[in-house]
Design a protein around this motif. Structure first.
Motif, mmCIF file in Angstrom:
data_model
loop_
_atom_site.group_PDB
_atom_site.id
_atom_site.type_symbol
_atom_site.label_atom_id
_atom_site.label_comp_id
_atom_site.label_asym_id
_atom_site.label_seq_id
_atom_site.Cartn_x
_atom_site.Cartn_y
_atom_site.Cartn_z
ATOM 1 N N SER A 44 0.670 -1.386 0.290
ATOM 2 C CA SER A 44 0.053 -0.536 0.538
ATOM 3 C C SER A 44 1.137 1.178 0.081
ATOM 4 O O SER A 44 0.336 2.003 -1.012
ATOM 5 N N GLU A 45 1.877 1.345 0.894
ATOM 6 C CA GLU A 45 2.594 2.530 0.901
ATOM 7 C C GLU A 45 3.044 2.620 -0.364
ATOM 8 O O GLU A 45 3.739 3.206 -0.907
ATOM 9 N N LEU A 46 4.085 1.477 -1.047
ATOM 10 C CA LEU A 46 4.248 1.897 -2.194
ATOM 11 C C LEU A 46 3.874 1.572 -3.495
ATOM 12 O O LEU A 46 4.301 2.781 -4.737
ATOM 13 N N PHE A 47 3.049 0.823 -3.493
ATOM 14 C CA PHE A 47 2.408 1.019 -4.564
ATOM 15 C C PHE A 47 0.549 1.951 -4.373
ATOM 16 O O PHE A 47 0.324 2.110 -5.076
ATOM 17 N N GLY A 48 0.231 2.035 -3.554
ATOM 18 C CA GLY A 48 -1.180 2.451 -3.304
ATOM 19 C C GLY A 48 -2.180 1.753 -3.299
ATOM 20 O O GLY A 48 -2.236 0.554 -3.715
ATOM 21 N N HIS A 49 -3.569 2.228 -2.411
ATOM 22 C CA HIS A 49 -4.581 1.256 -2.765
ATOM 23 C C HIS A 49 -6.130 1.956 -2.642
ATOM 24 O O HIS A 49 -5.655 3.052 -2.909
ATOM 25 N N GLU A 50 -6.871 1.202 -3.500
ATOM 26 C CA GLU A 50 -8.371 1.492 -3.383
ATOM 27 C C GLU A 50 -8.712 1.754 -2.260
ATOM 28 O O GLU A 50 -8.932 0.437 -1.619
ATOM 29 N N LYS A 51 -10.513 2.296 -2.224
ATOM 30 C CA LYS A 51 -10.897 1.557 -1.133
ATOM 31 C C LYS A 51 -11.698 0.048 -0.582
ATOM 32 O O LYS A 51 -12.407 0.333 -2.408
ATOM 33 N N GLY A 52 -11.362 0.045 -0.018
ATOM 34 C CA GLY A 52 -11.966 -1.039 0.478
ATOM 35 C C GLY A 52 -11.448 -2.178 -0.080
ATOM 36 O O GLY A 52 -11.850 -3.589 0.347
ATOM 37 N N SER A 53 -10.938 -2.002 -0.359
ATOM 38 C CA SER A 53 -9.316 -3.603 -0.716
ATOM 39 C C SER A 53 -8.848 -4.474 0.094
ATOM 40 O O SER A 53 -8.724 -5.180 -0.313
ATOM 41 N N PHE A 54 -8.743 -3.554 1.427
ATOM 42 C CA PHE A 54 -8.549 -4.678 2.479
ATOM 43 C C PHE A 54 -9.227 -4.184 3.948
ATOM 44 O O PHE A 54 -9.649 -3.040 3.431
ATOM 45 N N THR A 55 -9.122 -4.483 5.147
ATOM 46 C CA THR A 55 -9.576 -3.870 6.060
ATOM 47 C C THR A 55 -8.941 -2.443 7.048
ATOM 48 O O THR A 55 -7.582 -2.758 6.697
ATOM 49 N N GLY A 56 -8.926 -1.508 6.792
ATOM 50 C CA GLY A 56 -8.570 -0.022 7.264
ATOM 51 C C GLY A 56 -8.553 0.866 6.134
ATOM 52 O O GLY A 56 -8.475 1.658 6.136
ATOM 53 N N ALA A 57 -9.047 0.268 4.737
ATOM 54 C CA ALA A 57 -8.956 1.049 3.360
ATOM 55 C C ALA A 57 -9.942 1.982 3.597
ATOM 56 O O ALA A 57 -10.654 1.013 2.582
ATOM 57 N N VAL A 58 -10.169 2.816 4.445
ATOM 58 C CA VAL A 58 -11.312 3.399 4.190
ATOM 59 C C VAL A 58 -11.322 5.013 3.155
ATOM 60 O O VAL A 58 -12.346 5.064 2.858
ATOM 61 N N ASP A 59 -9.995 4.834 1.961
ATOM 62 C CA ASP A 59 -10.154 6.046 1.271
ATOM 63 C C ASP A 59 -9.256 5.506 0.197
ATOM 64 O O ASP A 59 -8.546 4.673 0.699
ATOM 65 N N ASP A 60 -8.950 6.137 -0.659
ATOM 66 C CA ASP A 60 -8.297 5.845 -2.005
ATOM 67 C C ASP A 60 -6.510 5.967 -1.431
ATOM 68 O O ASP A 60 -6.420 7.294 -0.933
ATOM 69 N N LYS A 61 -5.508 5.815 -2.003
ATOM 70 C CA LYS A 61 -4.035 6.141 -1.597
ATOM 71 C C LYS A 61 -3.058 6.025 -2.621
ATOM 72 O O LYS A 61 -3.054 4.825 -3.632
#
Length: 439
Positions: free
Chosen positions: A199-216
């Motif tokens: 997540s830190e290196l490549f980012g994540h989409e909202k809801g992709s895992f527990t705790g991913a409350v926003d796009d990053k």
């Protein structure tokens, strides 16, 4: 809004003193007397900075550091330690601590470190003017390598012990490169758990895992055409190494939970205080990723091997601190400079800078004397010359015994021995010859 500071120490009077001092400087503080209580607070509240004693009744400052990084790697952690625990403090820096303060704590020094930590940004920092160009033989060779590789797009691996200034070298490469107008992003891979590294290196989409409350947006995407510095890259988990290798090979990646790819345009510089080549041979790091990162290697020597450059570094840090603290300081006495030359500086440039800053802060004179130097460093000066010779001899005997025992443990594998001793192979061979050790 006032910054929120978590103070962790089982000494209630000390916590209250620090809390009161920071409160006077418009900071909101919360105290905890144990690791257990600190974990509970970290789970429930957000803190801008954590200030922790190393010795706790149910754990240590390293436990606090590890737990805090697992929850939010961006929160700076400052460790408070005794002089006798200086190597622990150096290890804490290696593991991601922002800084360490030695007891007894000086209030002004504490405030400066806290304010600096609060202003820090672990993701993206501005260009640095702190790279020191020295006339020393080792620095001249290193600077030549930096100038040679900086204008290219070659991936660089910087090797060196903790505290030697690997990030400064990376920044110097960036400043001399074609990417200088673009961002420089430093990523502390040692502080990234397997769960959050992708997540830190490549980012994540909202809801992709527990705790991913926003796009990053991840670091590789946010840096654009700038430079991404992967510090302590050897600490990445095997699965994250695979993702990183694929991203470097294809120059494309995607956020966690997304199939949409983004291009990777960044210049990649990596660093490690391990012998990454040996680690790859032993299976602790992917060999194909090592070769991708190691198109060009720069070795940053430890401070103990740069005695000819020590005065340059001392003068730079002294002038820097004098300006910061608004003091008229000319430098250190000959007596202190002699002590500095005989000390082995296990924390390298980071430790030297801390000692110089503290000495400038405490000094009441234009020339800094022995009274402003930490006791563990100043102690040998009080010995008579004959005693000092015996002390040196005793130190060499202990060092010889340690090296011999280490060599036996690793069946005379020089690379493993050097790694366990925290030195490079060249230094080990020099010590083997100097101490007449059969190898």
């Amino acid at each position: 809004m006032n910054k929120k500071i978590l103070i962790i120490d089982d000494d209630t009077s000390f916590s209250l003193m620090v809390s009161g001092y920071l409160a006077k400087n418009e900071m909101e503080t919360t105290t905890a007397g144990s690791f257990y209580k600190a974990k509970s607070l970290i789970d429930k509240e957000y803190f801008d900075l954590i200030l922790s004693d190393h010795r706790l009744p149910d754990g240590s400052g390293l436990d606090v550091l590890s737990y805090s990084k697992s929850k939010n790697p961006d929160i700076p952690v400052v460790l408070i330690t005794a002089y006798s625990d200086i190597r622990v403090a150096v290890n804490a820096i290696k593991k991601g601590a922002y800084e360490y303060i030695t007891k007894p704590v000086n209030a002004t020094e504490l405030l400066h470190i806290v304010q600096r930590a609060l202003k820090s940004n672990s993701h993206s920092t501005s260009l640095s003017n702190d790279y020191i160009v020295s006339v020393g033989s080792q620095s001249k060779e290193m600077d030549e390598h930096i100038r040679l590789v900086a204008p290219t797009e070659v991936a660089v691996l910087i090797q060196g012990e903790s505290g030697t200034g690997k990030e400064y070298v990376a920044r110097r490469i960036h400043e001399l490169s074609h990417h200088r107008q673009d961002p420089f992003v430093a990523v502390d891979c040692g502080a990234l758990t397997t769960e959050i590294a992708s997540s830190e290196l490549f980012g994540h989409e909202k809801g992709s895992f527990t705790g991913a409350v926003d796009d990053k947006i991840g670091h590789f995407e946010s840096v654009g055409k700038g430079t991404i510095f992967l510090d302590e890259v050897g600490n990445l988990s095997y699965n994250v190494q695979i993702k990183l290798l694929r991203a470097i090979q294809e120059r494309r990646a995607h956020r966690v939970g997304s199939n949409k790819e983004f291009p990777i345009k960044a210049r990649i510089i990596a660093a490690s205080n391990d012998d990454l080549r040996q680690k790859a041979k032993e299976g602790g790091f992917r060999e194909d990723l090592f070769h991708r990162l190691n198109e060009f290697t720069i070795h940053v020597p430890p401070l103990r091997n740069r005695s000819d450059e020590l005065p340059t570094f001392i003068n730079h840090f002294c002038n820097e601190a004098a300006k910061e603290f608004g003091k008229n300081i000319h430098g250190f006495s000959d007596e202190v400079m002699e002590v500095f030359q005989h000390y082995d500086w296990p924390g390298n440039l980071r430790e030297l800078r801390n000692v110089v800053r503290r000495s400038v802060l405490l000094s009441k004179n234009e020339w800094i004397g022995i009274e402003a130097i930490p006791p563990e460093i100043a102690e040998p000066l009080s010995m008579q010359p004959s005693t000092l010779i015996k002390y040196t001899e005793a130190k060499e005997i202990a060092e010889k015994k340690l090296i011999e025992e280490t060599l036996r443990k690793v069946k005379h594998n020089k690379s493993k021995a050097a790694r366990l001793l925290g030195i490079d192979r060249k230094t080990l061979y020099n010590k083997l010859q100097k101490l007449n050790i059969d190898y």
